[in-house]
Design an enzyme around this catalytic site. Structure first.
Site, PDB file in Angstrom:
ATOM      1  CB  ALA A  73      37.641  68.699  52.332  1.00  0.00           C
ATOM      2  CE1 TYR A 106      42.386  60.139  51.831  1.00  0.00           C
ATOM      3  CE2 TYR A 106      41.324  59.776  49.752  1.00  0.00           C
ATOM      4  CZ  TYR A 106      42.310  59.638  50.577  1.00  0.00           C
ATOM      5  OH  TYR A 106      43.429  59.158  50.018  1.00  0.00           O
ATOM      6  CG  ASP A 126      48.727  62.505  65.368  1.00  0.00           C
ATOM      7  OD1 ASP A 126      48.598  62.699  64.100  1.00  0.00           O
ATOM      8  OD2 ASP A 126      47.620  62.344  65.867  1.00  0.00           O
ATOM      9  CB  VAL A 127      51.665  64.108  60.575  1.00  0.00           C
ATOM     10  CG1 VAL A 127      52.878  63.230  60.308  1.00  0.00           C
ATOM     11  CG2 VAL A 127      50.448  63.403  60.052  1.00  0.00           C
ATOM     12  CB  SER A 187      43.668  61.116  46.989  1.00  0.00           C
ATOM     13  OG  SER A 187      42.554  60.206  46.393  1.00  0.00           O
ATOM     14  CE  LYS A 199      45.115  62.217  50.762  1.00  0.00           C
ATOM     15  NZ  LYS A 199      46.416  62.118  51.023  1.00  0.00           N
ATOM     16  CG  ASN A 212      52.758  58.324  52.416  1.00  0.00           C
ATOM     17  OD1 ASN A 212      52.478  57.690  51.330  1.00  0.00           O
ATOM     18  ND2 ASN A 212      52.736  57.386  53.317  1.00  0.00           N
ATOM     19  NE  ARG A 261      49.885  50.786  58.877  1.00  0.00           N
ATOM     20  CZ  ARG A 261      48.617  51.105  58.425  1.00  0.00           C
ATOM     21  NH1 ARG A 261      48.005  50.420  57.428  1.00  0.00           N
ATOM     22  NH2 ARG A 261      47.992  52.053  59.146  1.00  0.00           N
ATOM     23  N   GLY A 311      54.243  58.527  57.487  1.00  0.00           N
ATOM     24  CA  GLY A 311      53.641  57.293  57.257  1.00  0.00           C
ATOM     25  C   GLY A 311      54.582  56.218  56.575  1.00  0.00           C
TER      26      GLY A 311
HETATM   27  P1  NAP Z   1      47.888  52.925  54.652  1.00  0.00           P
HETATM   28  O1  NAP Z   1      48.313  51.526  54.187  1.00  0.00           O
HETATM   29  O2  NAP Z   1      46.926  53.084  55.458  1.00  0.00           O
HETATM   30  O3  NAP Z   1      49.268  53.386  55.492  1.00  0.00           O
HETATM   31  C1  NAP Z   1      49.087  54.675  55.949  1.00  0.00           C
HETATM   32  C2  NAP Z   1      50.446  55.107  56.935  1.00  0.00           C
HETATM   33  O4  NAP Z   1      50.439  56.650  57.407  1.00  0.00           O
HETATM   34  C3  NAP Z   1      50.608  54.182  58.044  1.00  0.00           C
HETATM   35  O5  NAP Z   1      52.003  54.290  58.182  1.00  0.00           O
HETATM   36  C4  NAP Z   1      50.133  54.991  59.254  1.00  0.00           C
HETATM   37  O6  NAP Z   1      50.936  54.938  60.533  1.00  0.00           O
HETATM   38  C5  NAP Z   1      50.596  56.461  58.665  1.00  0.00           C
HETATM   39  N1  NAP Z   1      49.629  57.480  59.435  1.00  0.00           N
HETATM   40  C6  NAP Z   1      48.603  57.629  59.120  1.00  0.00           C
HETATM   41  N2  NAP Z   1      47.996  58.770  59.789  1.00  0.00           N
HETATM   42  C7  NAP Z   1      48.995  59.224  60.685  1.00  0.00           C
HETATM   43  C8  NAP Z   1      49.474  60.278  61.615  1.00  0.00           C
HETATM   44  N3  NAP Z   1      48.201  61.174  61.927  1.00  0.00           N
HETATM   45  N4  NAP Z   1      50.510  60.593  61.884  1.00  0.00           N
HETATM   46  C9  NAP Z   1      51.560  59.684  61.436  1.00  0.00           C
HETATM   47  N5  NAP Z   1      51.616  58.870  60.625  1.00  0.00           N
HETATM   48  C10 NAP Z   1      50.304  58.508  60.315  1.00  0.00           C
HETATM   49  O7  NAP Z   1      47.945  54.033  53.530  1.00  0.00           O
HETATM   50  P2  NAP Z   1      48.287  54.109  51.976  1.00  0.00           P
HETATM   51  O8  NAP Z   1      47.261  53.262  51.241  1.00  0.00           O
HETATM   52  O9  NAP Z   1      49.818  53.556  52.023  1.00  0.00           O
HETATM   53  O10 NAP Z   1      48.285  55.521  51.812  1.00  0.00           O
HETATM   54  C11 NAP Z   1      49.403  56.417  51.831  1.00  0.00           C
HETATM   55  C12 NAP Z   1      48.985  57.902  51.171  1.00  0.00           C
HETATM   56  O11 NAP Z   1      48.558  57.559  49.899  1.00  0.00           O
HETATM   57  C13 NAP Z   1      47.882  58.491  52.084  1.00  0.00           C
HETATM   58  O12 NAP Z   1      48.054  59.962  52.100  1.00  0.00           O
HETATM   59  C14 NAP Z   1      46.633  58.313  51.170  1.00  0.00           C
HETATM   60  O13 NAP Z   1      45.567  59.287  51.379  1.00  0.00           O
HETATM   61  C15 NAP Z   1      47.091  58.001  49.665  1.00  0.00           C
HETATM   62  N6  NAP Z   1      46.404  57.523  48.881  1.00  0.00           N
HETATM   63  C16 NAP Z   1      46.346  56.150  48.854  1.00  0.00           C
HETATM   64  C17 NAP Z   1      45.356  55.428  47.645  1.00  0.00           C
HETATM   65  C18 NAP Z   1      45.308  53.958  48.018  1.00  0.00           C
HETATM   66  O14 NAP Z   1      44.487  53.515  47.397  1.00  0.00           O
HETATM   67  N7  NAP Z   1      45.879  53.161  48.986  1.00  0.00           N
HETATM   68  C19 NAP Z   1      44.802  56.438  46.681  1.00  0.00           C
HETATM   69  C20 NAP Z   1      44.964  57.739  46.835  1.00  0.00           C
HETATM   70  C21 NAP Z   1      45.803  58.408  47.876  1.00  0.00           C
HETATM   71  P3  NAP Z   1      50.345  53.759  61.274  1.00  0.00           P
HETATM   72  O15 NAP Z   1      50.884  52.270  60.560  1.00  0.00           O
HETATM   73  O16 NAP Z   1      51.259  53.883  62.552  1.00  0.00           O
HETATM   74  O17 NAP Z   1      49.020  53.678  61.504  1.00  0.00           O
END
Ligand code: NAP
Length: 247
Positions: free
Chosen positions: A157, A155, A62-63, A142, A159, A90, A14, A11
């Site tokens: 579960a 989600y 897809d992971v 998270s 994390k 990530n 972005r 991931g």
């Molecule tokens: P995001 O902006 O939605 O970006 C998610 C990234 O993961 C994207 O590049 C997406 O690819 C990729 N992805 C999603 N599912 C995938 C899969 N099955 N296989 C391969 N790639 C996949 O998310 P984020 O906010 O940066 O979050 C990143 C991590 O931090 C996640 O694990 C999230 O749970 C965790 N987190 C985020 C927050 C928050 O507030 N943002 C808080 C706590 C934890 P595509 O672009 O191709 O879709």
């Protein structure tokens, strides 16, 4: 800080993953980024990162599919002399619904991407790290996995599972020179939280000790610490980067 190191970031094109990739490249690392669907963003990120002069590879996969981890391991073997120093699990998704309305598929899809995906990646890449007797694995947890959240049983579960998996893997791999840690972000401004209204964001900020939502760079800096020799005596830890949301 990461000169000539190779990092795999799922991931990584972005949001938080991209910020991690950028800070790793700024510090001299070669990066392999995987993403699921957003080709345009992947190409744009790769072009931006390549300007920093290190090797940047982007792989679509897809992971949740174990073949993706196998393909990434193969790329490391053929193009990076079998050497991977850092893995950042990530990639993650949400699919928020109250439990009464959550289908089995809604639940399983999130677990498969967030938890199984991290397992497949750790299994394949730690096998390569073991041979070099060094490595740092960083799993994205998270606050939701530590304290729960309504409409997020899937989600939370996944994390909470990441936390348990991180601790067990740290115990398994420590004697082989591999450190395994997790980061538990709070509210970070990315596409994932862009669905929230301004009012919801303001309300969230009221519960955050530092009074603001976090930025992807806040998480990237913690990842840089865990990836680098600065944290050489740190393993099995879950570092909350949440502005004091839970304490
Ligand atoms: P995001 O902006 O939605 O970006 C998610 C990234 O993961 C994207 O590049 C997406 O690819 C990729 N992805 C999603 N599912 C995938 C899969 N099955 N296989 C391969 N790639 C996949 O998310 P984020 O906010 O940066 O979050 C990143 C991590 O931090 C996640 O694990 C999230 O749970 C965790 N987190 C985020 C927050 C928050 O507030 N943002 C808080 C706590 C934890 P595509 O672009 O191709 O879709």
């Amino acid at each position: 800080m990461l000169k000539d190191k190779t990092a795999v970031i799922t991931g990584g094109v972005r949001g938080i993953g991209k910020a991690i990739a950028r800070v790793f490249c700024e510090n001299g690392a070669n990066v392999v980024l995987c993403y699921r669907s957003n080709d345009a963003e992947a190409e744009k990120t790769a072009d931006e990162l390549k300007e920093m002069g290190t090797e940047v590879r982007v792989l679509k996969g897809d992971v949740a599919d174990p073949e993706t981890a196998k393909k990434i391991a193969e790329l490391i073997k053929t193009d990076f002399d079998k050497k991977v120093d850092i893995l950042v699990n990530n990639a993650g998704i949400t699919n928020d619904k109250l439990m009464m309305r959550m289908s089995d598929e809604d639940f399983t899809k999130v677990i498969n991407a967030n938890l199984n995906g991290a397992f497949y990646m750790m299994k394949e890449l730690s096998a390569l790290m073991v041979k070099k007797r060094s490595g740092s694995i960083i799993n994205m947890a998270s606050v939701s996995g530590l304290k729960g959240n309504p409409a997020q049983v899937n989600y939370s579960a996944s994390k909470a599972g990441i936390v348990g998996m991180t601790l067990s893997a740290a115990k398994e791999l420590g004697r082989r020179g591999i450190r395994v840690n997790a980061i538990a972000p709070g509210f970070i401004e990315t596409d994932m939280t862009a669905v929230l209204t301004d009012e919801q964001k303001d309300n969230a900020a009221k519960n955050i000790t530092l009074g603001r939502l976090g930025q992807p760079e806040d998480i990237a800096n913690a990842a840089l610490f865990l990836a680098s020799g600065m944290s050489s005596y740190v393993t099995g830890q879950v570092i909350s980067v949440d502005g004091g949301l839970i304490m």
